[in-house]
Design a protein around this motif. Sequence first.
Motif, PDB file in Angstrom:
ATOM      1  N   PHE A 135     -30.232   6.860  34.835  1.00 16.12           N
ATOM      2  CA  PHE A 135     -30.199   5.626  34.052  1.00 16.12           C
ATOM      3  C   PHE A 135     -31.149   5.713  32.865  1.00 16.12           C
ATOM      4  CE2 PHE A 135     -31.492   1.441  32.819  1.00 16.12           C
ATOM      5  CZ  PHE A 135     -30.407   0.610  33.030  1.00 16.12           C
ATOM      6  N   ILE A 136     -32.401   6.054  33.145  1.00 18.17           N
ATOM      7  CA  ILE A 136     -33.440   6.035  32.116  1.00 18.17           C
ATOM      8  C   ILE A 136     -33.165   7.065  31.027  1.00 18.17           C
ATOM      9  CG2 ILE A 136     -35.891   6.505  31.716  1.00 18.17           C
ATOM     10  CD1 ILE A 136     -36.368   5.295  34.556  1.00 18.17           C
ATOM     11  N   ILE A 137     -32.675   8.240  31.418  1.00 20.56           N
ATOM     12  CA  ILE A 137     -32.437   9.292  30.439  1.00 20.56           C
ATOM     13  C   ILE A 137     -31.268   8.936  29.528  1.00 20.56           C
ATOM     14  CG2 ILE A 137     -31.706  11.678  30.149  1.00 20.56           C
ATOM     15  CD1 ILE A 137     -34.674  11.166  30.903  1.00 20.56           C
ATOM     16  N   LEU A 138     -30.184   8.420  30.081  1.00 24.12           N
ATOM     17  CA  LEU A 138     -29.055   8.079  29.224  1.00 24.12           C
ATOM     18  C   LEU A 138     -29.409   6.905  28.307  1.00 24.12           C
ATOM     19  CD1 LEU A 138     -26.375   9.452  28.930  1.00 24.12           C
ATOM     20  CD2 LEU A 138     -25.323   7.596  30.203  1.00 24.12           C
ATOM     21  N   ALA A 177     -30.796  -2.021  45.464  1.00 22.72           N
ATOM     22  CA  ALA A 177     -31.939  -2.567  44.738  1.00 22.72           C
ATOM     23  C   ALA A 177     -31.993  -2.005  43.322  1.00 22.72           C
ATOM     24  CB  ALA A 177     -33.228  -2.255  45.489  1.00 22.72           C
ATOM     25  N   PHE A 178     -31.720  -0.714  43.180  1.00 26.34           N
ATOM     26  CA  PHE A 178     -31.682  -0.101  41.846  1.00 26.34           C
ATOM     27  C   PHE A 178     -30.616  -0.755  40.973  1.00 26.34           C
ATOM     28  CE2 PHE A 178     -29.038   3.203  39.663  1.00 26.34           C
ATOM     29  CZ  PHE A 178     -29.761   3.219  38.476  1.00 26.34           C
ATOM     30  N   VAL A 179     -29.405  -0.926  41.506  1.00 18.63           N
ATOM     31  CA  VAL A 179     -28.324  -1.518  40.721  1.00 18.63           C
ATOM     32  C   VAL A 179     -28.662  -2.953  40.338  1.00 18.63           C
ATOM     33  CG1 VAL A 179     -25.895  -2.223  40.775  1.00 18.63           C
ATOM     34  CG2 VAL A 179     -26.570   0.005  41.699  1.00 18.63           C
ATOM     35  N   TRP A 180     -29.220  -3.711  41.266  1.00 18.90           N
ATOM     36  CA  TRP A 180     -29.570  -5.098  40.968  1.00 18.90           C
ATOM     37  C   TRP A 180     -30.601  -5.168  39.848  1.00 18.90           C
ATOM     38  CZ3 TRP A 180     -34.079  -8.093  41.425  1.00 18.90           C
ATOM     39  CH2 TRP A 180     -33.887  -9.462  41.241  1.00 18.90           C
ATOM     40  N   LEU A 181     -31.640  -4.339  39.924  1.00 21.51           N
ATOM     41  CA  LEU A 181     -32.667  -4.342  38.878  1.00 21.51           C
ATOM     42  C   LEU A 181     -32.100  -3.880  37.539  1.00 21.51           C
ATOM     43  CD1 LEU A 181     -35.645  -2.826  40.897  1.00 21.51           C
ATOM     44  CD2 LEU A 181     -35.444  -5.189  40.098  1.00 21.51           C
ATOM     45  N   ALA A 182     -31.146  -2.933  37.594  1.00 21.98           N
ATOM     46  CA  ALA A 182     -30.594  -2.366  36.370  1.00 21.98           C
ATOM     47  C   ALA A 182     -29.594  -3.285  35.691  1.00 21.98           C
ATOM     48  CB  ALA A 182     -29.924  -1.029  36.682  1.00 21.98           C
ATOM     49  N   PHE A 187     -27.024  17.247  43.931  1.00 19.96           N
ATOM     50  CA  PHE A 187     -27.615  15.968  43.535  1.00 19.96           C
ATOM     51  C   PHE A 187     -27.009  15.409  42.257  1.00 19.96           C
ATOM     52  CE2 PHE A 187     -30.909  18.383  45.822  1.00 19.96           C
ATOM     53  CZ  PHE A 187     -31.082  17.536  46.909  1.00 19.96           C
ATOM     54  N   ALA A 188     -26.042  16.109  41.664  1.00 19.74           N
ATOM     55  CA  ALA A 188     -25.426  15.643  40.424  1.00 19.74           C
ATOM     56  C   ALA A 188     -24.858  14.230  40.524  1.00 19.74           C
ATOM     57  CB  ALA A 188     -24.345  16.630  39.971  1.00 19.74           C
ATOM     58  N   PRO A 189     -24.202  13.845  41.645  1.00 23.29           N
ATOM     59  CA  PRO A 189     -23.658  12.482  41.696  1.00 23.29           C
ATOM     60  C   PRO A 189     -24.702  11.390  41.504  1.00 23.29           C
ATOM     61  CG  PRO A 189     -22.691  13.821  43.425  1.00 23.29           C
ATOM     62  CD  PRO A 189     -23.790  14.635  42.824  1.00 23.29           C
ATOM     63  N   TYR A 190     -25.947  11.635  41.893  1.00 27.54           N
ATOM     64  CA  TYR A 190     -26.982  10.612  41.713  1.00 27.54           C
ATOM     65  C   TYR A 190     -27.310  10.415  40.237  1.00 27.54           C
ATOM     66  CZ  TYR A 190     -27.581  11.100  46.737  1.00 27.54           C
ATOM     67  OH  TYR A 190     -27.360  11.136  48.094  1.00 27.54           O
ATOM     68  N   PHE A 191     -27.467  11.505  39.508  1.00 24.68           N
ATOM     69  CA  PHE A 191     -27.732  11.403  38.078  1.00 24.68           C
ATOM     70  C   PHE A 191     -26.557  10.738  37.361  1.00 24.68           C
ATOM     71  CE2 PHE A 191     -30.485  15.029  39.235  1.00 24.68           C
ATOM     72  CZ  PHE A 191     -31.694  14.569  38.722  1.00 24.68           C
ATOM     73  N   VAL A 192     -25.333  11.139  37.722  1.00 25.61           N
ATOM     74  CA  VAL A 192     -24.150  10.544  37.099  1.00 25.61           C
ATOM     75  C   VAL A 192     -24.073   9.061  37.440  1.00 25.61           C
ATOM     76  CG1 VAL A 192     -21.638  10.605  36.967  1.00 25.61           C
ATOM     77  CG2 VAL A 192     -22.931  12.754  37.100  1.00 25.61           C
TER      78      VAL A 192
END
Length: 381
Positions: free
Chosen positions: A75-78, A298-303, A230-235
């Motif tokens: 998220f942060i990098i994109l 929690a990540f999606v909600w904050l994002a 771990f690619a799916p997490y970054f995507v």
Amino acid sequence: MHTPNTAAATPSAAASPRPAGPALRPFGILRFILAVLVMVHHFGLDLAPPWAHAWTARLAPGDLAVTVFFALSGFIILEAVGFFYARRPLPFLINRALRILPQFFAALVVAVLAFAALWSLGILRSVEGKALGPAVFSAKNIAANALSVVPLSGRFGPTVDYLYLWPVWSLRVELVFYLAVFAALALAARYRAGARYAAALDWTLAALALAGMAAAVFVIAAGAESSAQFAPYFVFGGTVFLSAREGGSRKGRVARAMALLCVPLMLWQMWSYNSFIHLDYGRSHAGQVALHGGLLAAFVWLAVWSRRAPGWWDRRLGDLAYPLFLNHLTMGAVMRSAGADDTLIGALAAMALSVALALVMERTVEPAIKSLRDRWRGVAI
């Protein structure tokens, strides 16, 4: 993928001032919780009493927390690419290296000094209880530890006799991701016109994401040890950003569809993951699914849905997350060497001292590199 309004978001210095940056999200508390879960994992297995060891082993919270760190990173990098790094691949890579490497090398220096002090007292033991000899201080071992952050260093670099900072494997995964995004930026930078550049970057990042997901399927199915799993997490993290930014547009819908496609891949990876040390802890898959799903939610909600700006406490906790992630094992070795193992008090004391050490490292290392990072980013945030 689509990087929203790239030409407008990152104008040249001659055209207009660089924007102040994206609206900060309250990720700090989540990052700190994830770092604490990694610490609980290690201390629960190596310092806590047997009942806590069994609970930790069944959930393996550190394994799950690291993967959510990867989603946050996506998220942060994109987001950073859209705001700061259009046509600027080298500043992107340098800034990310400054984010990762100074704290890592500082943590390694602290670990070597702490171990040397314990060795001089004749009480040195690793956090897992192994008695350590002088080989851990050899120039070869220290050089191998310093190089361990480099991708593929385990295959082509010197052999590590003792690894001071176990979490370094996750930093290698991060650097692989940064290098992939750097390559996408460099390829797209061939196009100077705004519309052509944005389209080229969209297609390059989309191809990169699809290739990463295909590689993850192959690696997970083969049970291989590879960063590709771990690619799916970054995507997922990147598409969550695009979904939030693009809203109900066609590109936003495509981003959401891609994010949903990542969900079963992340679940599959988590279900089959046996960590890099190949130990069967008799894990509670139901407990892991609940914890993993809760952290990602929690990540999606904050994002996406949270509209609260981060307070000072959120920023402070977020700043502590990375040095805590790196330095807690050193404090664990100190406590183990002092005989504070197999007790709840010893584990809790190690956690408290780890937070204190993280605070010292954050206050001493980060100010020295903040101005450099701001310079390469083009704006202070």
